[in-house]
Enzyme design. Sequence first.
Site, PDB file in Angstrom:
ATOM      1  NE  ARG A 102      38.720  45.940  33.910  1.00  0.00           N
ATOM      2  CZ  ARG A 102      39.057  44.693  34.283  1.00  0.00           C
ATOM      3  NH1 ARG A 102      40.296  44.419  34.649  1.00  0.00           N
ATOM      4  NH2 ARG A 102      38.150  43.731  34.277  1.00  0.00           N
ATOM      5  CG  HIS A 131      39.786  43.445  30.746  1.00  0.00           C
ATOM      6  ND1 HIS A 131      38.537  43.152  30.265  1.00  0.00           N
ATOM      7  CD2 HIS A 131      40.057  42.496  31.688  1.00  0.00           C
ATOM      8  CE1 HIS A 131      38.055  42.079  30.886  1.00  0.00           C
ATOM      9  NE2 HIS A 131      38.964  41.661  31.749  1.00  0.00           N
ATOM     10  CG  ASP A 138      36.080  39.907  33.007  1.00  0.00           C
ATOM     11  OD1 ASP A 138      36.973  39.204  32.514  1.00  0.00           O
ATOM     12  OD2 ASP A 138      36.317  40.872  33.756  1.00  0.00           O
ATOM     13  CD  GLU A 196      40.235  36.789  36.813  1.00  0.00           C
ATOM     14  OE1 GLU A 196      40.445  37.557  37.771  1.00  0.00           O
ATOM     15  OE2 GLU A 196      40.150  37.182  35.624  1.00  0.00           O
ATOM     16  CG  HIS A 199      39.968  37.286  31.989  1.00  0.00           C
ATOM     17  ND1 HIS A 199      40.351  38.472  32.559  1.00  0.00           N
ATOM     18  CD2 HIS A 199      40.657  37.202  30.824  1.00  0.00           C
ATOM     19  CE1 HIS A 199      41.238  39.079  31.775  1.00  0.00           C
ATOM     20  NE2 HIS A 199      41.424  38.309  30.713  1.00  0.00           N
TER      21      HIS A 199
END
Length: 227
Positions: A102, A131, A138, A196, A199
Site C-alpha cells: 500500500r 503494508h 489482507d 484484524e 491482516h
Amino acid sequence: MRKLPGLYTALLFTLMMFASATAQIGPPREANKREADLIELTKLDKTIKLDIHYARSDNFVGRPVYNEARAFLQRPAAEALVKVHKELKKKDLGLVIFDGYRPWSVTKLFWDVVPEDKRKFVANPEKGSKHNRGCAVDLSIYDLKTGKELPMPSMFDEFTERASPDYKGGTNEERANRDMLRRLMEANGFTVNPNEWWHFDYKDWEKYAIYDISFADAAREHEKVMQ
C-alpha cells in the site's frame, strides 16, 4: 509565569505549526534498507483471487483510493504466500487478497479519515505501515469451485471486536475458517495483527523501506530487476 515577548511567541507558534504541517509531507526516511522487489501476486499463481476493495467505492473511505485492482508483496513474502495458497488448494480452497503493498500516501489518507477511537485499525503515517513496506497482506479464503469466500466472524475492514483474531463469538464454522487461515499463515512466516484476523505481517518487514510508489511503478521496477 513570565510571558514571552509577543514577537517571540508568534515565531514559536509559526515554527510549531510548520513542523506539524511538514511532519507528514512524505514517508519516513530510513537508512540501510533492502531494495524493493515487489512482485504481483497473480503473476506467481493465477488462481490467487483478488478482491481489492480499495479500488472500488465499497470501502470505509467511500471512494476508490487505488487506480488499479492489483496486489504486490516483497518477493520472500509473496513466495511464502503462494505456499499457503498451494496448501489450501489440496482442500479445493484458495486465497483471496484484499490488499498487499500500500503506498504511504494511502496510509496517510486512512489515518486522516478514521475517527480517533478507531485508529487502532489503521497505521500511523508518522511511523509508516508494514503494508507500505510490501510485507503485509489482507486476505481470506475462498472456495475454488464456487468462487465464494468462506464465512468468517466479521467482514473485512469491520472496525469492531468481531475483527479480533481471538474473538470468541460467531459460529463454529466462522471461527474454524479464521483459525485455519491463521495456522497456515503463521506456519509460513506471517504474524496475525492483534486487531484484524485478515491482516498478516511477514517476518523481516523491518528490513524494508517505506515506499510511496504506484502499482504501475512497482511493476516497472520489478521488470528492471528481472532484466
